[in-house]
Design an enzyme around this catalytic site. Structure first.
Site, PDB file in Angstrom:
ATOM      1  N   LYS A  54       0.844  -1.201   0.000  1.00 42.82           N
ATOM      2  CA  LYS A  54       0.000   0.000   0.000  1.00 42.82           C
ATOM      3  C   LYS A  54       0.880   1.251   0.000  1.00 42.82           C
ATOM      4  O   LYS A  54       0.599   2.220  -0.715  1.00 42.82           O
ATOM      5  CB  LYS A  54      -0.937  -0.013   1.220  1.00 42.82           C
ATOM      6  N   GLN A  98      -4.913  -1.722   9.291  1.00 40.21           N
ATOM      7  CA  GLN A  98      -4.710  -3.061   8.732  1.00 40.21           C
ATOM      8  C   GLN A  98      -5.251  -4.116   9.691  1.00 40.21           C
ATOM      9  O   GLN A  98      -4.976  -4.095  10.892  1.00 40.21           O
ATOM     10  CB  GLN A  98      -3.201  -3.287   8.466  1.00 40.21           C
ATOM     11  N   ASP A 121     -11.671   1.783   3.420  1.00 39.00           N
ATOM     12  CA  ASP A 121     -11.810   0.326   3.340  1.00 39.00           C
ATOM     13  C   ASP A 121     -13.272  -0.073   3.095  1.00 39.00           C
ATOM     14  O   ASP A 121     -13.542  -1.205   2.685  1.00 39.00           O
ATOM     15  CB  ASP A 121     -11.385  -0.301   4.689  1.00 39.00           C
TER      16      ASP A 121
HETATM   17  N1  GUN Z   1      -6.685  -7.386   5.903  1.00 40.62           N
HETATM   18  C1  GUN Z   1      -6.911  -8.195   4.829  1.00 40.62           C
HETATM   19  N2  GUN Z   1      -7.516  -7.496   3.845  1.00 40.62           N
HETATM   20  C2  GUN Z   1      -7.671  -6.236   4.303  1.00 40.62           C
HETATM   21  C3  GUN Z   1      -8.220  -5.052   3.724  1.00 40.62           C
HETATM   22  O1  GUN Z   1      -8.724  -5.021   2.591  1.00 40.62           O
HETATM   23  N3  GUN Z   1      -8.181  -3.955   4.515  1.00 40.62           N
HETATM   24  C4  GUN Z   1      -7.666  -3.968   5.773  1.00 40.62           C
HETATM   25  N4  GUN Z   1      -7.680  -2.839   6.469  1.00 40.62           N
HETATM   26  N5  GUN Z   1      -7.150  -5.038   6.326  1.00 40.62           N
HETATM   27  C5  GUN Z   1      -7.153  -6.172   5.584  1.00 40.62           C
END
Ligand code: GUN
Length: 293
Positions: A54, A98, A121
């Site tokens: 990211k 996350q 998200d």
């Molecule tokens: N953990 C696994 N996939 C995701 C996601 O799309 N967003 C976040 N914040 N955590 C994750």
């Protein structure tokens, strides 16, 4: 006949390239410089790898990266305090925490503490509700990425029977709701651990979405000849021959299934890069929304 392998990596790269121009144009025209705060608590290796991806995408698209790497011992109150500060910081447009979080932190409380306007998200109940009733809001990144992949690969969803294996809040549940929207018009079946005869269900799929988190569980005998198979799974399986001691494996038994399907996504370089591209898209949207205010 071997399936056409959908190149999520290059589709994601072209999405990022468009976003890069838009980020720069927005800044030039309005002075708003898109900014995402990414919060990682602890050092879960898969999470570290996602967050690094990211951060790379933020740099590439020219957005401001406000990263916080917090120790595993961070308390829930400390995390909620940081989110409160970021919620009221006008220079921050998106906030991403996350997941998974360490066991001593209540994930749902954390998600709900992010203001919906910055929840890029799409996990906040307000955004989930808006998605269900088709009001504007942030759509979750992985389902959105899958829909873009289907569109870019020219896979017809209208009238298709889409079978989604997995009912997670992040992928299976929202994707099944989105595919049933009038604009996609698929007939959707959701399968899960309580499904009685899984192969019988998956063999009915024109579009099979594997999002169960179980390595290579979708075998060739579970796929209808000519189906489009989208693999959302990212599993680390031990592999002494690999440099890192593991390799990434999807939920689909790629080799044999690609002999039967018409389209298939690989792991890695399939859905994964699309998730990150859609996160950039949502962050850009959040920044645009700020500029319009
Ligand atoms: N953990 C696994 N996939 C995701 C996601 O799309 N967003 C976040 N914040 N955590 C994750």
């Amino acid at each position: 006949m071997s399936a056409f392998v959908i190149d999520g990596f290059s589709i994601a790269a072209s999405v990022r390239s468009r976003i890069t121009s838009e980020v720069s144009l927005l800044k030039e025209k309005t002075g708003v410089h898109a900014c995402l705060a990414v919060i990682l608590v602890g050092e879960n290796p898969a999470s570290v790898s996602y967050v690094t991806g990211k951060e790379k995408a933020l740099a590439e698209t020219g957005m401001i990266d406000r990263s916080y790497r917090l120790p595993e011992s961070t308390t829930e109150d400390e995390l909620l305090g940081l989110i409160k500060t970021l919620n009221s910081d006008d220079s921050v447009h998106g906030i991403l925490v996350q997941l998974p979080l360490p066991g001593h932190i209540d994930e749902s409380r954390v998600i709900m503490s992010i203001v919906p306007e910055k929840d890029v998200d799409g996990f906040h109940p307000v955004n989930v509700g808006n998605m269900v009733i088709e009001r504007p809001g942030f759509l979750p990144c992985t389902p959105r990425g899958v829909l873009v992949l289907l569109r870019e690969a020219g896979i017809e969803t209208k009238g298709a029977h889409a079978v989604v294996v997995g009912r997670s809040n992040i992928v299976g549940k929202p994707l099944s709701i989105l595919l049933a929207r009038r604009e996609y018009n698929a007939t959707v079946t959701v399968c899960h651990t309580g499904t009685r005869n899984l192969p019988e269900m998956t063999r009915q799929a024109d579009i099979l979405i594997a999002a169960a988190g179980s390595p290579a569980m979708i075998t060739a005998g579970m796929v209808k000849p000519g189906a489009a198979v989208i693999d959302v799974g990212v599993n680390r399986v031990e592999d002494p021959a690999a440099k890192k001691g593991f390799r990434l494996c999807g939920d689909v038994d790629f080799g044999p299934v690609s002999e039967i399907a018409s389209y298939i996504t690989p792991v890695p370089r399939g859905v994964g890069p699309m998730t990150i591209a859609m996160l950039m898209e949502n962050t850009l949207q959040a920044a645009k929304n700020t500029a319009e205010k």
